[in-house]
Motif scaffolding. Structure first.
Motif, mmCIF file in Angstrom:
data_model
loop_
_atom_site.group_PDB
_atom_site.id
_atom_site.type_symbol
_atom_site.label_atom_id
_atom_site.label_comp_id
_atom_site.label_asym_id
_atom_site.label_seq_id
_atom_site.Cartn_x
_atom_site.Cartn_y
_atom_site.Cartn_z
ATOM 1 N N TRP A 25 0.700 -1.017 -0.062
ATOM 2 C CA TRP A 25 -0.014 -0.191 0.064
ATOM 3 C C TRP A 25 0.885 1.176 0.112
ATOM 4 O O TRP A 25 0.593 2.159 -0.738
ATOM 5 C CB TRP A 25 -0.862 0.043 1.161
ATOM 6 C CG TRP A 25 -2.210 -0.914 0.945
ATOM 7 C CD1 TRP A 25 -2.378 -1.965 1.640
ATOM 8 C CD2 TRP A 25 -3.244 -0.398 0.146
ATOM 9 N NE1 TRP A 25 -3.906 -2.423 0.938
ATOM 10 C CE2 TRP A 25 -4.160 -1.480 0.001
ATOM 11 C CE3 TRP A 25 -3.399 0.644 -0.877
ATOM 12 C CZ2 TRP A 25 -5.454 -1.492 -0.505
ATOM 13 C CZ3 TRP A 25 -4.830 0.699 -1.549
ATOM 14 C CH2 TRP A 25 -5.564 -0.360 -1.426
ATOM 15 N N PHE A 50 0.568 4.247 -2.933
ATOM 16 C CA PHE A 50 0.470 5.525 -2.344
ATOM 17 C C PHE A 50 1.723 6.547 -2.691
ATOM 18 O O PHE A 50 1.202 7.891 -3.190
ATOM 19 C CB PHE A 50 0.058 5.662 -0.896
ATOM 20 C CG PHE A 50 -1.258 5.163 -0.595
ATOM 21 C CD1 PHE A 50 -2.344 5.358 -1.351
ATOM 22 C CD2 PHE A 50 -1.447 4.399 0.519
ATOM 23 C CE1 PHE A 50 -3.575 4.606 -1.035
ATOM 24 C CE2 PHE A 50 -2.630 3.692 0.956
ATOM 25 C CZ PHE A 50 -3.952 3.985 0.043
ATOM 26 N N THR A 55 -7.094 4.613 2.288
ATOM 27 C CA THR A 55 -6.778 6.017 2.105
ATOM 28 C C THR A 55 -5.034 6.336 2.385
ATOM 29 O O THR A 55 -4.620 5.182 3.142
ATOM 30 C CB THR A 55 -7.465 6.954 2.877
ATOM 31 O OG1 THR A 55 -7.342 6.613 4.260
ATOM 32 C CG2 THR A 55 -8.890 6.776 2.636
ATOM 33 N N PRO A 56 -4.642 7.002 1.631
ATOM 34 C CA PRO A 56 -3.121 7.165 2.090
ATOM 35 C C PRO A 56 -2.696 7.367 3.680
ATOM 36 O O PRO A 56 -3.631 7.809 4.220
ATOM 37 C CB PRO A 56 -2.589 8.390 1.484
ATOM 38 C CG PRO A 56 -3.473 8.472 0.074
ATOM 39 C CD PRO A 56 -4.925 7.937 0.635
#
Length: 147
Positions: A32, A36, A125-126
């Protein structure tokens, strides 16, 4: 509330790995972070998961895209056909997402619905903050009952 939804064809672009269950907790946050950090301009992120072999999982962390979107270096494009899914809105810590998917599988078993091994998780989400997620488990076609 668990409901059946029909999702259209989805184009997903992202980073893909295959790993054993016990390794995912270490590997997924790193994947992730890599996504990002990439300059994709994406705003809608998801995780696509399947279990191609007993105990191993294929995971794609990525974003929804148009069919004509250029695939960034090192990423993979995955096309998911339109199909029905069981859906659950989940709010809570990321560590509880697995229990949300288990609720979907338990619901399917109790209601006689056949599930596939494909799972979708929208809402990342980041920073991997605890945000609302939409969890989906693919449904297999139901056999026709002749009366």
């Amino acid at each position: 509330m668990i409901e059946i939804v029909e999702l259209p064809e989805l184009v997903c672009i992202g980073y893909e790995i295959e790993a054993d269950w016990q390794d995912l907790a270490t590997l997924m946050p790193k994947l992730w972070q890599r996504l990002f950090a990439a300059d994709t301009g994406a705003t809608s992120f998801l995780e696509v998961s399947s279990e191609p072999a007993e105990g191993r999982f294929r995971e794609l962390v990525g974003f929804l895209a148009a069919g004509s979107t250029e695939i960034p270096d090192g990423m993979t494009k995955l096309l998911l056909p339109a199909r029905p899914y069981l859906r659950l809105h989940y709010e809570g810590p990321l560590s509880g997402i697995a229990s949300g998917f288990q609720r979907l599988y338990d619901h399917a078993a109790a209601s006689g619905q056949r599930t596939g091994d494909l799972k979708l998780d929208f809402g990342y989400t980041p920073g991997l903050t605890d945000t609302r997620h939409e969890l989906h488990v693919a449904l297999e076609p139901q056999p026709l009952l002749l009366g």
